[in-house]
Scaffold this motif. Sequence first.
Motif, mmCIF file in Angstrom:
data_model
loop_
_atom_site.group_PDB
_atom_site.id
_atom_site.type_symbol
_atom_site.label_atom_id
_atom_site.label_comp_id
_atom_site.label_asym_id
_atom_site.label_seq_id
_atom_site.Cartn_x
_atom_site.Cartn_y
_atom_site.Cartn_z
ATOM 1 N N ARG A 189 0.383 -1.485 0.323
ATOM 2 C CA ARG A 189 -0.396 -0.205 0.272
ATOM 3 C C ARG A 189 0.903 1.497 -0.090
ATOM 4 N N PRO A 190 1.607 1.618 -0.938
ATOM 5 C CA PRO A 190 2.255 2.746 -1.139
ATOM 6 C C PRO A 190 1.967 3.719 -1.025
ATOM 7 N N LEU A 191 2.060 4.889 -0.502
ATOM 8 C CA LEU A 191 1.277 6.132 -0.488
ATOM 9 C C LEU A 191 2.088 7.338 -1.362
ATOM 10 N N PRO A 192 1.411 8.569 -1.866
ATOM 11 C CA PRO A 192 2.613 9.368 -2.716
ATOM 12 C C PRO A 192 3.420 9.575 -2.071
ATOM 13 N N ALA A 193 4.552 9.684 -2.888
ATOM 14 C CA ALA A 193 5.566 10.365 -2.287
ATOM 15 C C ALA A 193 6.131 10.636 -3.964
ATOM 16 N N ASP A 194 7.047 11.716 -4.120
ATOM 17 C CA ASP A 194 7.346 13.042 -4.964
ATOM 18 C C ASP A 194 8.655 12.813 -5.124
ATOM 19 N N PRO A 195 9.220 11.688 -6.245
ATOM 20 C CA PRO A 195 10.779 10.848 -6.773
ATOM 21 C C PRO A 195 11.905 12.773 -6.261
ATOM 22 N N PRO A 196 12.987 11.826 -5.749
ATOM 23 C CA PRO A 196 13.938 13.122 -5.686
ATOM 24 C C PRO A 196 14.052 13.754 -7.243
ATOM 25 N N LEU A 197 14.157 15.364 -6.982
ATOM 26 C CA LEU A 197 14.315 15.923 -7.911
ATOM 27 C C LEU A 197 16.047 15.967 -7.750
ATOM 28 N N PRO A 198 16.130 16.014 -9.257
ATOM 29 C CA PRO A 198 17.148 16.841 -8.956
ATOM 30 C C PRO A 198 18.139 18.231 -8.609
ATOM 31 N N VAL A 199 19.292 18.660 -7.855
ATOM 32 C CA VAL A 199 19.173 20.072 -7.483
ATOM 33 C C VAL A 199 19.376 21.130 -8.874
ATOM 34 N N ARG A 200 19.346 20.685 -9.586
ATOM 35 C CA ARG A 200 19.735 21.430 -10.859
ATOM 36 C C ARG A 200 18.096 21.834 -10.983
ATOM 37 N N HIS A 201 16.933 20.535 -11.013
ATOM 38 C CA HIS A 201 15.661 21.269 -11.035
ATOM 39 C C HIS A 201 15.039 21.799 -9.641
ATOM 40 N N ARG A 202 15.783 22.039 -8.346
ATOM 41 C CA ARG A 202 14.650 22.235 -8.189
ATOM 42 C C ARG A 202 15.264 23.501 -7.488
ATOM 43 N N LEU A 203 16.539 23.836 -8.164
ATOM 44 C CA LEU A 203 17.235 25.081 -8.047
ATOM 45 C C LEU A 203 16.240 25.684 -8.870
ATOM 46 N N ILE A 204 16.288 25.495 -10.227
ATOM 47 C CA ILE A 204 14.755 26.300 -11.148
ATOM 48 C C ILE A 204 13.904 26.453 -10.477
ATOM 49 N N MET A 205 13.233 25.880 -10.422
ATOM 50 C CA MET A 205 11.874 26.212 -9.280
ATOM 51 C C MET A 205 12.028 27.353 -8.467
#
Length: 369
Positions: free
Chosen positions: A193-209
């Motif tokens: 029974r998995p629950l929502p978990a956003d996959p880890p985003l690369p640092v570059r993607h997080r910085l862009i956001m």
Amino acid sequence: MTAPKDHLRRHAVRDLLHPHRVKDSMALARQPSLRNSALAGLQAGTAAAIALPLVWLSPWSHLLGFASLGALVALFGRFAPERSRNRILLLCALCQVTAVLSMSLVAWLGAPLPVQLALLALFCGAFLFVGLTGGFGPPGALIFVFAAAASMSSSMTLGQVFERAAATAIIALLAWAICAATETFRHHPTEERPLPADPPLPVRHRLIMAVRAAAGAGIAVFASHALGAHHPAWAAMGALAVLQGTHLHINMNRALQRTVGTTVGAVLAWALLIQDPSVWVLIAVLVALQILTEIVIGANYALGQVLVTPMALLMTHLAAPQAGGPQMAPERVLDTLLGAAVGISIAVLLSTIDDRRHLAEHQAKSRNE
């Protein structure tokens, strides 16, 4: 290098304005765990129901709004693994107190409003990055930015700075304790029974956001200020709400959902505030809205905003009664429209080729369904 034909920004705008986008944004999704969402709302509501009456009856009744900010910490980590939620809640409590303390200190130092607005825009990017990195989950950076916005002031004493931070911290710890004591009632993710978990985003993607969020919030907040709004921070939060989405179609859905939900919610808040309710009525309504919000927001963000909007306006009224009242409602709608428009514009203008490729793929999939 020229982007492929279907991945140009003008084609992204065309896809985002397709009529089916409205239908998608109004669709009801299956709740990943209604039990966990309802429990998070109940935990936050319980913290508020305990803390707010005590604060109101104490010599520090003027800190009622900041106490309510502390209770919001209980909303985080609802889908986290069994041994992770306590850590997430403590980190979120630290972020909430940091937001209140930092903005209050800046106000105490005499920073003019434009400086505070610029800091708020930077907070939008910084807290988004921290939340994504820490895996805080919903409701995301908006809670911390809301706390920072509530802490903006034209003048303040050093004693008031630490009073605010202390009230937020104490109630945040109360919320953490309530969550720890009721952890046994929460569903934990398992292989079956998995629950929502956003996959880890690369640092570059997080910085862009984060950069997008800071830029969008900055444009929105200063545009709102230039138009003479009394609460320009709401425009920044509107932009952030849109830009928290990890993909362009999610950004657009958020813009539509926040606009519709905020409009309906502002009407409800106005209808309540014109009755000039007592503090006890406001506290009771806040607790009820907190619980109901978490039950419905997982099904549709617009439905959640119908309840979040009056809750935010009532908390603003409690924090600063002299600046609150029914007149806040129409401004909330206008600032949300401005923030959402700026947010989706920045999302497209600062989108990467990968963002636009993902949108094109999502659009093609939607046509085939």
